[in-house]
Scaffold this motif. Structure first.
Motif, PDB file in Angstrom:
ATOM      1  N   TRP A  72      -3.604  -1.536  -4.652  1.00  0.00           N
ATOM      2  CA  TRP A  72      -3.398  -1.372  -6.274  1.00  0.00           C
ATOM      3  C   TRP A  72      -3.880  -2.752  -6.798  1.00  0.00           C
ATOM      4  CZ3 TRP A  72      -1.123  -4.790  -9.638  1.00  0.00           C
ATOM      5  CH2 TRP A  72      -0.863  -4.493 -10.843  1.00  0.00           C
ATOM      6  N   VAL A  73      -4.014  -3.898  -6.367  1.00  0.00           N
ATOM      7  CA  VAL A  73      -4.567  -4.841  -6.903  1.00  0.00           C
ATOM      8  C   VAL A  73      -6.053  -4.576  -6.802  1.00  0.00           C
ATOM      9  CG1 VAL A  73      -5.165  -7.393  -6.733  1.00  0.00           C
ATOM     10  CG2 VAL A  73      -2.860  -6.604  -6.267  1.00  0.00           C
ATOM     11  N   LEU A  74      -6.479  -4.139  -5.643  1.00  0.00           N
ATOM     12  CA  LEU A  74      -8.092  -3.835  -5.457  1.00  0.00           C
ATOM     13  C   LEU A  74      -8.649  -2.723  -6.813  1.00  0.00           C
ATOM     14  CD1 LEU A  74      -8.661  -3.871  -1.855  1.00  0.00           C
ATOM     15  CD2 LEU A  74      -9.796  -5.244  -3.608  1.00  0.00           C
TER      16      LEU A  74
ATOM     17  N   VAL B 235      10.437 -12.860 -13.906  1.00  0.00           N
ATOM     18  CA  VAL B 235      10.654 -12.606 -12.698  1.00  0.00           C
ATOM     19  C   VAL B 235      12.018 -12.551 -12.082  1.00  0.00           C
ATOM     20  CG1 VAL B 235      10.327 -13.744 -10.175  1.00  0.00           C
ATOM     21  CG2 VAL B 235       8.370 -13.820 -11.895  1.00  0.00           C
ATOM     22  N   ILE B 236      12.916 -13.277 -12.778  1.00  0.00           N
ATOM     23  CA  ILE B 236      14.374 -13.097 -12.391  1.00  0.00           C
ATOM     24  C   ILE B 236      14.921 -11.987 -12.837  1.00  0.00           C
ATOM     25  CG2 ILE B 236      16.506 -14.400 -12.967  1.00  0.00           C
ATOM     26  CD1 ILE B 236      15.010 -17.111 -12.868  1.00  0.00           C
ATOM     27  N   ALA B 237      14.611 -11.540 -14.352  1.00  0.00           N
ATOM     28  CA  ALA B 237      14.923 -10.243 -14.862  1.00  0.00           C
ATOM     29  C   ALA B 237      14.649  -8.986 -14.067  1.00  0.00           C
ATOM     30  CB  ALA B 237      14.519 -10.314 -16.295  1.00  0.00           C
TER      31      ALA B 237
ATOM     32  N   TYR C 214       4.940  -3.454 -11.196  1.00  0.00           N
ATOM     33  CA  TYR C 214       3.502  -3.355 -11.311  1.00  0.00           C
ATOM     34  C   TYR C 214       3.079  -4.061 -12.639  1.00  0.00           C
ATOM     35  CZ  TYR C 214       3.042  -1.204  -6.515  1.00  0.00           C
ATOM     36  OH  TYR C 214       3.053  -1.134  -5.361  1.00  0.00           O
ATOM     37  N   ALA C 215       3.918  -3.638 -13.591  1.00  0.00           N
ATOM     38  CA  ALA C 215       3.638  -4.153 -14.782  1.00  0.00           C
ATOM     39  C   ALA C 215       3.961  -5.840 -15.018  1.00  0.00           C
ATOM     40  CB  ALA C 215       4.643  -3.460 -15.955  1.00  0.00           C
ATOM     41  N   LEU C 216       4.615  -6.232 -14.455  1.00  0.00           N
ATOM     42  CA  LEU C 216       4.946  -7.665 -14.212  1.00  0.00           C
ATOM     43  C   LEU C 216       3.910  -8.259 -13.287  1.00  0.00           C
ATOM     44  CD1 LEU C 216       6.296 -10.501 -14.666  1.00  0.00           C
ATOM     45  CD2 LEU C 216       7.951  -9.925 -12.830  1.00  0.00           C
ATOM     46  N   LEU C 217       3.603  -7.535 -12.217  1.00  0.00           N
ATOM     47  CA  LEU C 217       2.339  -8.233 -11.503  1.00  0.00           C
ATOM     48  C   LEU C 217       1.110  -8.225 -12.126  1.00  0.00           C
ATOM     49  CD1 LEU C 217       1.361  -9.296  -8.688  1.00  0.00           C
ATOM     50  CD2 LEU C 217       1.281  -6.786  -7.925  1.00  0.00           C
ATOM     51  N   GLU C 218       0.941  -7.118 -12.866  1.00  0.00           N
ATOM     52  CA  GLU C 218      -0.423  -6.915 -13.661  1.00  0.00           C
ATOM     53  C   GLU C 218      -0.503  -8.059 -14.837  1.00  0.00           C
ATOM     54  OE1 GLU C 218      -2.857  -4.079 -16.432  1.00  0.00           O
ATOM     55  OE2 GLU C 218      -1.194  -3.183 -15.521  1.00  0.00           O
ATOM     56  N   GLU C 219       0.890  -8.416 -15.445  1.00  0.00           N
ATOM     57  CA  GLU C 219       0.927  -9.366 -16.546  1.00  0.00           C
ATOM     58  C   GLU C 219       0.337 -10.927 -15.867  1.00  0.00           C
ATOM     59  OE1 GLU C 219       3.985 -10.549 -20.055  1.00  0.00           O
ATOM     60  OE2 GLU C 219       4.564  -8.957 -18.381  1.00  0.00           O
ATOM     61  N   ILE C 220       0.952 -11.000 -14.601  1.00  0.00           N
ATOM     62  CA  ILE C 220       0.614 -12.351 -13.901  1.00  0.00           C
ATOM     63  C   ILE C 220      -0.637 -12.556 -13.572  1.00  0.00           C
ATOM     64  CG2 ILE C 220       1.212 -13.634 -11.728  1.00  0.00           C
ATOM     65  CD1 ILE C 220       4.165 -12.427 -11.934  1.00  0.00           C
ATOM     66  N   ILE C 221      -1.292 -11.405 -12.860  1.00  0.00           N
ATOM     67  CA  ILE C 221      -2.687 -11.643 -12.639  1.00  0.00           C
ATOM     68  C   ILE C 221      -3.627 -11.712 -13.863  1.00  0.00           C
ATOM     69  CG2 ILE C 221      -4.488  -9.962 -11.540  1.00  0.00           C
ATOM     70  CD1 ILE C 221      -2.456  -8.899  -9.756  1.00  0.00           C
ATOM     71  N   ARG C 222      -3.192 -10.927 -14.864  1.00  0.00           N
ATOM     72  CA  ARG C 222      -4.035 -11.197 -15.957  1.00  0.00           C
ATOM     73  C   ARG C 222      -3.866 -12.522 -16.811  1.00  0.00           C
ATOM     74  NH1 ARG C 222      -6.660  -6.813 -17.361  1.00  0.00           N
ATOM     75  NH2 ARG C 222      -5.780  -4.945 -16.745  1.00  0.00           N
TER      76      ARG C 222
END
Length: 123
Positions: free
Chosen positions: A26-28, A78-80, A100-108
């Motif tokens: 997914w990241v790739l 993250v806690i939420a 994945y929405a949170l992961l995308e936000e962190i990466i961006r």
């Protein structure tokens, strides 16, 4: 994904290996400009030579490492999301869904925050 094949094959639980593979793919696909790299015993992604995000595994969870600033910026989210974190890692239990929405936000965030970074790690 070639960089990560040996690591994924070393995960004792086949379902855990499959789950992490899905996240890494997914990241790739979502961030095709990030470079996959295996270093310090973990799969990671870099942008213009600077660290953006790393992954590691444990028996009960896998961990996402966005550096301390990424943790500080997103601690409440993250806690939420139901995850635990330390100053360096976000832990997602194998049975938890990946946000994945949170992961995308962190990466961006990391990509933008480190856009002018000339070192591998933040100073």
């Amino acid at each position: 994904m070639e960089e990560f094949e040996t690591y994924l094959a070393s995960i004792p639980n086949a379902e855990h290996s499959k789950q992490l593979r899905i996240v890494l793919e997914w990241v790739l696909h979502t961030f095709s400009n990030l470079k996959p790299r295996f270093a310090w015993g973990q799969p990671m992604f870099t942008d213009h030579g600077t660290f953006i995000l790393g992954f590691s595994t444990a028996q009960k969870h896998f961990a996402i490492a966005p550096e301390g600033e990424g943790i500080r910026q997103f601690s409440e989210k993250v806690i939420a999301a139901g995850y635990e974190h330390s100053v360096k890692f976000i832990r997602i239990k194998w049975e938890q869904p990946v946000n994945y929405a949170l992961l995308e936000e962190i990466i961006r965030f990391n990509m933008a925050d480190k856009a002018d970074c000339t070192t591998f790690w933040r100073k």
